[in-house]
Design an enzyme around this catalytic site. Sequence first.
Site, short mmCIF file in Angstrom:
data_model
loop_
_atom_site.label_atom_id
_atom_site.label_comp_id
_atom_site.label_asym_id
_atom_site.label_seq_id
_atom_site.Cartn_x
_atom_site.Cartn_y
_atom_site.Cartn_z
N SER A 269 0.83 -1.22 0.00
CA SER A 269 0.00 0.00 0.00
C SER A 269 0.85 1.26 0.00
CB SER A 269 -0.96 -0.01 1.19
OG SER A 269 -0.27 -0.24 2.40
N HIS A 299 -1.86 -8.90 2.12
CA HIS A 299 -1.55 -7.62 2.79
C HIS A 299 -2.70 -7.31 3.76
CE1 HIS A 299 0.29 -3.81 3.45
NE2 HIS A 299 -0.15 -3.13 2.40
N HIS A 345 5.86 -12.61 7.64
CA HIS A 345 6.05 -11.22 7.19
C HIS A 345 7.22 -11.17 6.22
CE1 HIS A 345 6.51 -6.85 7.22
NE2 HIS A 345 5.24 -6.85 7.60
N ARG A 354 3.21 -4.51 16.75
CA ARG A 354 1.81 -4.09 16.60
C ARG A 354 0.88 -5.20 17.12
NH1 ARG A 354 1.80 -2.91 10.29
NH2 ARG A 354 2.68 -5.01 10.45
N ASP A 400 -2.13 -8.33 11.80
CA ASP A 400 -3.49 -8.77 11.46
C ASP A 400 -3.95 -9.96 12.30
OD1 ASP A 400 -3.68 -6.85 9.39
OD2 ASP A 400 -2.44 -8.14 8.14
N1 CMX Z 1 1.33 -19.81 6.24
C1 CMX Z 1 1.75 -20.71 5.32
N2 CMX Z 1 2.80 -20.48 4.50
C2 CMX Z 1 3.45 -19.33 4.64
C3 CMX Z 1 3.08 -18.37 5.59
C4 CMX Z 1 1.96 -18.65 6.41
N3 CMX Z 1 1.51 -17.76 7.30
N4 CMX Z 1 3.92 -17.31 5.49
C5 CMX Z 1 4.77 -17.60 4.49
N5 CMX Z 1 4.50 -18.81 3.98
C6 CMX Z 1 5.11 -19.46 2.84
C7 CMX Z 1 4.96 -18.58 1.61
O1 CMX Z 1 3.67 -18.73 1.02
C8 CMX Z 1 6.09 -19.06 0.75
O2 CMX Z 1 5.67 -20.26 0.12
P1 CMX Z 1 6.13 -20.64 -1.38
O3 CMX Z 1 7.61 -20.82 -1.30
O4 CMX Z 1 5.35 -21.87 -1.67
O5 CMX Z 1 5.73 -19.48 -2.24
C9 CMX Z 1 7.17 -19.39 1.77
O6 CMX Z 1 6.49 -19.56 3.04
C10 CMX Z 1 8.21 -18.30 1.94
O7 CMX Z 1 7.56 -17.08 2.22
P2 CMX Z 1 8.31 -15.95 3.07
O8 CMX Z 1 9.52 -15.54 2.31
O9 CMX Z 1 8.46 -16.37 4.48
O10 CMX Z 1 7.21 -14.80 3.08
P3 CMX Z 1 6.90 -13.72 1.96
O11 CMX Z 1 7.79 -12.55 2.21
O12 CMX Z 1 6.91 -14.31 0.61
O13 CMX Z 1 5.40 -13.36 2.30
C11 CMX Z 1 3.56 -12.88 3.70
C12 CMX Z 1 5.04 -12.63 3.45
C13 CMX Z 1 3.09 -11.94 4.80
C14 CMX Z 1 2.79 -12.57 2.43
C15 CMX Z 1 3.36 -14.35 4.13
O14 CMX Z 1 4.01 -14.58 5.35
C16 CMX Z 1 1.89 -14.73 4.25
O15 CMX Z 1 1.29 -15.10 3.23
N6 CMX Z 1 1.32 -14.66 5.48
C17 CMX Z 1 -0.10 -14.90 5.66
C18 CMX Z 1 -0.91 -13.70 5.16
C19 CMX Z 1 -0.74 -12.52 6.09
O16 CMX Z 1 -0.84 -12.64 7.30
N7 CMX Z 1 -0.52 -11.33 5.51
C20 CMX Z 1 -0.47 -10.07 6.29
C21 CMX Z 1 0.91 -9.46 6.40
C22 CMX Z 1 0.88 -8.16 7.17
C23 CMX Z 1 0.20 -7.07 6.36
O17 CMX Z 1 0.72 -6.67 5.31
O18 CMX Z 1 -0.89 -6.61 6.75
#
Ligand code: CMX
Length: 461
Positions: A269, A299, A345, A354, A400
């Site tokens: 964002s 996000h 994250h 947070r 979140d």
């Molecule tokens: N559950 C399951 N798998 C997860 C995970 C979770 N909570 N967090 C990361 N992973 C997975 C990723 O999907 C990725 O899988 P692939 O290799 O198959 O693509 C792998 O672990 C590596 O990811 P990462 O490098 O640790 O995390 P990213 O930087 O790519 O992504 C985020 C970060 C937040 C998108 C991810 O942790 C996620 O999807 N979390 C759940 C959704 C969430 O809570 N989002 C809110 C974030 C805060 C915000 O912006 O508001």
Amino acid sequence: MPRFVSLIKASSARPFLTGSRFYSSPASATLKERLVQLIPEKQAEIKQIKAEHGSKPLGTVTVDMVYGGMRGIKGLIWEGSVLDPEEGIRFRGLSIPECQAKLPAAEGGSEPLPESLFWLLVTGEVPTPEQVRVLSKDWASRSAIPKFVEDLIDSLPKTLHPMSQFSIAVTALQHDSKFAQAYQKGMPKTQYWDYTFEDSMDVIAKLPSVAGRIYQNVFKNGKVPNINPDADYGHNLAHVLGFSENKDFVELMRLYLTIHTDHEGGNVSAHTTHLVGSALSDPYLSLAAGLNGLAGPLHGLANQEVLRWTLKLRDAVGVNASDETIKDYIWSTLKSGQVVPGFGHAVLRKTDPRYSCQREFALKHLPSDPMFQLVSKLYNIVPGILTEHGKTKNPWPNVDAHSGVLLQHYGLVEQDFYTVLFGVSRAIGVLSQLIWDRALGMPLERPKSLSTQDILKIVKK
Ligand code: CMX
């Protein structure tokens, strides 16, 4: 002649500064008067940095970074906040507990007022309670939305997601953009920040009216309570949602709006708002773009997903389920190829502060809420499972993972609305930077992209 006097005189040709009053110290200055002082100092500082250090490298860019969502590439300026992977966010150098201790609160309240965080983000300074009071009044006085925007929101189907409605309404408010109108008239670059400031103040001020209207239309009887000209921003947001009678909910809104504002510049964002703004799209258009990014489930939309997933878990296993049963449920989520929302994250590598401050709030105000207790159990269980799963770089909870359980405790149970609240707060962060983007003359953002063929050519050389 003292420097600030000459600055105000020099700026008096600007249409929104003509009414600036004379002031004797920063403590009595309005936010805009303070900016008039600070901007030339920052411009000079950056000019000097570029002259002295302009050709020095800040790091390397690897092929993994380019294919990996640009993680870790240092390529953006963001003045308001910096995110440390281990410690979490600092707003102009202040941690969340420090903000809670230092920023002015409402009379009888203890959580920081989001107005005070906006002041901090824009100036780098802690405002006085009087400065915050003036800002609260200013925002309340700008809060009305045009009739055609009200009609537009009323005409949207209730089945349209609240975030889409929010983005549509912010785009429609662009009708009154002072920046866009001044640009059409041929304003000089030196005035960009001034109109960006005015638009940013206007749109932030109007967001509770927009959010309240969407909430009342979609989930209640369509009647929107009026903004109180003497109340602070958090109180007014609680009021338009119909919850201002509950003092604890009002305090929650103040805290919520403060902690969701800013998370440095690279998140979707923030970066989107900055990117779109770099084309000199006005603050309304830039913010609407950022909100569309916030509406993604990886996000901001994760806040609705978390409560939905936690309720499904509760319904499937019951509130008093054993750790083993909860673990099985989490594994079933992972095995079905979904993420566990609220955990992980892109930058953080520890529990999000947070999350921690919302947990503190829950321990103080709702320690025996069964959903809070379930969320606390998840805090103990999920990181271990994600670590065993072996994929995520950060198994700890993010912001979140906690917000929904607080909102539902007070009766705000409509999960689809949660990201709108995040969006109201995020506007405060991304627009404070947009003011600086224009003050510092940040150019059109245009990084170089490569095709896979190009990469192969480069690495094989
Ligand atoms: N559950 C399951 N798998 C997860 C995970 C979770 N909570 N967090 C990361 N992973 C997975 C990723 O999907 C990725 O899988 P692939 O290799 O198959 O693509 C792998 O672990 C590596 O990811 P990462 O490098 O640790 O995390 P990213 O930087 O790519 O992504 C985020 C970060 C937040 C998108 C991810 O942790 C996620 O999807 N979390 C759940 C959704 C969430 O809570 N989002 C809110 C974030 C805060 C915000 O912006 O508001």
